[in-house]
Scaffold this active site. Structure first.
Site, short mmCIF file in Angstrom:
data_model
loop_
_atom_site.label_atom_id
_atom_site.label_comp_id
_atom_site.label_asym_id
_atom_site.label_seq_id
_atom_site.Cartn_x
_atom_site.Cartn_y
_atom_site.Cartn_z
CB SER A 1 -0.87 -0.01 1.26
OG SER A 1 -1.37 1.27 1.53
CE1 TYR B 1 -3.84 -2.49 5.04
CE2 TYR B 1 -3.07 -0.30 4.36
CZ TYR B 1 -3.55 -1.56 4.03
OH TYR B 1 -3.74 -1.91 2.71
P1 NDP Z 1 -10.69 -7.43 0.30
O1 NDP Z 1 -11.12 -7.22 1.70
O2 NDP Z 1 -11.67 -7.26 -0.80
O3 NDP Z 1 -10.02 -8.89 0.15
C1 NDP Z 1 -9.12 -9.40 1.09
C2 NDP Z 1 -8.89 -10.87 0.83
O4 NDP Z 1 -7.98 -11.39 1.80
C3 NDP Z 1 -10.16 -11.69 0.96
O5 NDP Z 1 -10.11 -12.76 0.03
C4 NDP Z 1 -10.08 -12.23 2.38
O6 NDP Z 1 -10.89 -13.37 2.56
C5 NDP Z 1 -8.58 -12.53 2.45
N1 NDP Z 1 -8.03 -12.69 3.78
C6 NDP Z 1 -8.16 -11.87 4.85
N2 NDP Z 1 -7.48 -12.36 5.91
C7 NDP Z 1 -6.89 -13.51 5.49
C8 NDP Z 1 -6.05 -14.48 6.11
N3 NDP Z 1 -5.66 -14.36 7.38
N4 NDP Z 1 -5.64 -15.55 5.39
C9 NDP Z 1 -6.02 -15.70 4.08
N5 NDP Z 1 -6.81 -14.81 3.46
C10 NDP Z 1 -7.23 -13.73 4.14
O7 NDP Z 1 -9.45 -6.45 0.11
P2 NDP Z 1 -8.64 -5.96 -1.18
O8 NDP Z 1 -8.85 -6.85 -2.33
O9 NDP Z 1 -8.87 -4.52 -1.33
O10 NDP Z 1 -7.14 -6.12 -0.61
C11 NDP Z 1 -6.19 -7.03 -1.12
C12 NDP Z 1 -4.80 -6.54 -0.74
O11 NDP Z 1 -4.59 -5.25 -1.30
C13 NDP Z 1 -4.57 -6.39 0.77
O12 NDP Z 1 -3.28 -6.82 1.12
C14 NDP Z 1 -4.71 -4.89 0.98
O13 NDP Z 1 -4.01 -4.44 2.11
C15 NDP Z 1 -4.11 -4.37 -0.31
N6 NDP Z 1 -4.48 -2.99 -0.60
C16 NDP Z 1 -5.78 -2.67 -0.90
C17 NDP Z 1 -6.13 -1.34 -1.15
C18 NDP Z 1 -7.52 -0.92 -1.47
O14 NDP Z 1 -7.75 0.29 -1.58
N7 NDP Z 1 -8.47 -1.82 -1.65
C19 NDP Z 1 -5.12 -0.28 -1.07
C20 NDP Z 1 -3.80 -0.73 -0.74
C21 NDP Z 1 -3.51 -2.04 -0.54
P3 NDP Z 1 -11.60 -13.79 3.96
O15 NDP Z 1 -12.04 -12.51 4.63
O16 NDP Z 1 -12.73 -14.68 3.61
O17 NDP Z 1 -10.53 -14.50 4.72
#
Ligand code: NDP
Length: 243
Positions: free
Chosen positions: A140, A153
């Site tokens: 991020s 974060y």
């Molecule tokens: P979402 O919340 O849409 O998706 C997150 C995903 O991670 C889900 O599939 C969730 O599934 C999974 N997840 C969460 N915890 C765990 C765990 N302990 N083990 C395995 N899977 C896990 O978020 P985004 O798609 O937006 O985010 C994806 C990445 O991008 C993250 O690392 C985020 O920090 C990064 N990011 C996103 C930004 C944004 O603006 N959206 C900006 C900057 C970075 P479940 O909850 O079912 O476990």
């Protein structure tokens, strides 16, 4: 030619799912994962299988080393190789530091940073024996500059950025490239907590005039997975000119 194999953590929705679908479209076998919502994961698996590739869906917390060990045992048994690891699983936490419980701090760090250690540690031996590999960490812009009310974060993503640069140096002699994408605001469930006013104010700050799409992150991940073995140790911002 043998199909390539990619693992995308946190791929039940958002950026991870878009990335896994994009890999499938390019003919990769894909392993997808999430920790909580199994139904969403199975839905993603169903979509990926339409591309005539194999898709393994693995439910488990990638912040837990033993769980990751199980995941990689499956990868070794089922595929015997891993061309690309995308460390995407992550959670956000928005709130004042003084109100944050130590257990919340640990949960953010473990999900966003320890997971990257776990999966890299287990992927590297497989890539070393193949003599090549690509690791892409989804980070991020807050890992570069820090966000108010997101100290944990920001620390976790700053850790991912430094980890990326360090591991890239360690693995460059072995032809394994490690890069990170520092995303700006991407339109996924992670940002759905904002009301319309907050969203409009955010968009006003972004020179591109909009949030990014998960598909745009997926496209860059796929480019980094196929191209240029001299490009390593980079944290590439994808933020519409925001930060
Ligand atoms: P979402 O919340 O849409 O998706 C997150 C995903 O991670 C889900 O599939 C969730 O599934 C999974 N997840 C969460 N915890 C765990 C765990 N302990 N083990 C395995 N899977 C896990 O978020 P985004 O798609 O937006 O985010 C994806 C990445 O991008 C993250 O690392 C985020 O920090 C990064 N990011 C996103 C930004 C944004 O603006 N959206 C900006 C900057 C970075 P479940 O909850 O079912 O476990």
């Amino acid at each position: 030619m043998k199909k390539k194999v990619a693992l995308v953590t946190g791929a039940s929705r958002g950026i991870g799912k878009a990335t896994a679908v994009k890999f499938a479209g390019e003919g990769y076998h894909v392993i997808i994962n999430c920790a909580h919502r199994q139904q969403e994961l199975l839905q993603a698996q169903e979509e990926i299988l339409r591309y005539n590739v194999t898709c393994t869906a693995f439910l488990g917390d990638v912040g837990d080393f033993d769980v990751c060990q199980e995941l990689f045992d499956r990868i070794r048994q089922q595929y015997g190789s891993l061309d690309v690891l995308v460390n995407n699983a992550g959670i956000s936490y928005v709130g004042l530091l003084q109100n944050m419980a130590p257990s919340d701090w640990e949960y953010v760090l473990r999900t966003n940073l320890t997971s990257v250690f776990n999966c890299c540690k287990l992927a590297v031996p497989i890539m070393l024996s193949a003599g090549k590999g690509k690791i892409i960490n989804i980070s991020s812009v807050w890992g570069n500059v820090g966000a108010s009310c997101e100290a944990a974060y920001s620390a976790s993503k700053g850790g991912v950025n430094s980890f990326t640069k360090a591991l890239a140096k360690e693995l460059a002699p072995s032809n394994i490239q490690v890069n990170a994408i520092a995303c700006g605001a991407i339109d996924t469930e992670m940002n759905r907590w904002m009301d319309d006013d907050e969203r409009s104010r955010l968009i006003e700050e972004i020179p591109a005039g909009r949030l990014g799409h998960a598909s745009e992150v997926a496209e860059l991940v796929c480019q980094l997975s196929t191209e240029n073995s001299y490009l390593t140790g980079q944290v590439i911002s994808l933020d519409g000119g925001w930060i």
